[in-house]
Design an enzyme around this catalytic site. Structure first.
Site, mmCIF file in Angstrom:
data_model
loop_
_atom_site.group_PDB
_atom_site.id
_atom_site.type_symbol
_atom_site.label_atom_id
_atom_site.label_comp_id
_atom_site.label_asym_id
_atom_site.label_seq_id
_atom_site.Cartn_x
_atom_site.Cartn_y
_atom_site.Cartn_z
ATOM 1 C CG HIS A 183 -12.122 -0.050 -7.119
ATOM 2 N ND1 HIS A 183 -12.215 -0.103 -8.487
ATOM 3 C CD2 HIS A 183 -13.396 -0.076 -6.669
ATOM 4 C CE1 HIS A 183 -13.491 -0.157 -8.851
ATOM 5 N NE2 HIS A 183 -14.226 -0.147 -7.767
ATOM 6 C CE1 TYR B 213 -15.966 0.518 -11.927
ATOM 7 C CE2 TYR B 213 -16.280 2.876 -12.190
ATOM 8 C CZ TYR B 213 -16.306 1.759 -11.401
ATOM 9 O OH TYR B 213 -16.654 1.864 -10.077
#
Length: 317
Positions: free
Chosen positions: A129, A54
């Site tokens: 993820h 991110y």
């Protein structure tokens, strides 16, 4: 804000709502990020979700910005022991392009990087993820188990995994005596995309009936992201993506509007309450860009949907 214990016997207590930190340090500046974090904790929130990647796709971003801002906030507040921190590995950019995957060297290197940016010695939840069907499950699971036994991770999760893959990897971990995935994170909200839709965002997977059944039957804990669909429940300037265009969406939006009007609350608050009070009970991840948006979400923590109203919402398919 109520709390619940994660599945798997870790003893970790998570708050009813989880704060998503994806945009911190890129779309959301540090001062606003700190204000949101402070308000979340003040309201009794404990659980914060981020990832090593991110947000590399934001102009000027390279990944790690969210963890870095969180790390500075943790250092300034000195409250690490009061919080449940979750991060992820597997969706960062590989050197040659594409996703970094879940190889042993990637997990070790990226975990070390996440811990350094956050300024902590362990994560409470560490997610795969996205699926990596190139690396063997044995290599991935053994490396995650190593991180748990070393004390750098307390419990493991899988995000954006098909239900059959989640079941398969849990069976393998059990057979080898390794730490299994006991936390699931998937896209999920009250509105559902058309059946068999492949989400346009690479690597994103929407929870379906098979995954929800697995969560129920195997006593897993499920977190959901994109729970408020980027503001589309309340903002006319945020149209739904094309893959939500089907008759079921129209029926659900009508019932959702009726529910909000009957209760005197916002559609967003109804959706969050529907998620937290359902079967399985889901922990919504709320991503906000202001304290005002967060306050709207926090109000949902005290909202309980009447049984008949929930039934009407469930049957509007």
């Amino acid at each position: 804000m109520r709390r619940r214990e994660l599945s798997g016997g870790s003893g970790i207590q998570v708050s009813q709502l989880c704060l998503g930190a994806m945009s911190f340090g890129t779309v959301i500046d540090e001062a606003t990020s700190f204000a949101i974090l402070d308000r979340f904790v003040e309201a009794g929130g404990t659980t914060i979700d981020t990832a090593n990647c991110y947000s590399f796709w934001v102009p000027g971003g390279s990944g790690g910005e969210s963890e870095t801002v969180l790390g500075r906030w943790l250092a300034s507040r000195g409250n690490r022991d009061d919080l449940v921190l979750a991060s992820k590995v597997g969706s960062g950019l590989a050197a040659g392009g594409g996703a970094e995957g879940l190889g042993a060297s990637v997990i070790r290197e990226q975990l070390a990087g996440s811990l350094k940016r956050l300024g902590v010695d362990h994560l409470d939840v560490y997610y795969a993820h996205r699926e990596d069907r190139v690396t063997s499950d044995e290599e991935t699971l053994a490396t995650f188990h190593e991180a748990v036994t070393e004390g750098r991770v307390r419990t493991l999760g899988a995000s954006n995994h098909a239900a059959w893959r989640l079941a398969e990897t849990r069976a393998l971990a059990s057979a080898r005596g390794w730490t299994p995935y006991t936390v699931v994170q998937q896209r999920y909200s009250y509105l559902l995309p058309r059946p068999a839709t492949v989400l346009p965002e690479g690597g994103h997977v929407h929870a379906g009936d098979e995954l929800l059944d697995l969560v129920r039957s195997r006593d897993l804990t499920m977190f959901a992201y994109s729970t408020l669909l980027w503001g589309t429940y309340t903002r006319s300037d945020k149209p739904l993506p094309e893959h939500y265009a089907h008759p079921g969406t129209e029926r659900r939006l009508r019932v959702l509007g009726e529910a909000a009007a009957e209760l005197g609350v916002t559609p967003n608050q109804v959706v969050l309450s529907w998620l937290t009070g359902g079967d399985p009970a889901i922990v919504p991840i709320v991503g906000v860009s202001s304290v005002a948006q967060l306050d709207e979400c926090l109000a949902a923590a005290d909202l309980t949907l009447p049984t008949e109203l929930r039934r009407r919402m469930d049957e509007a398919a």
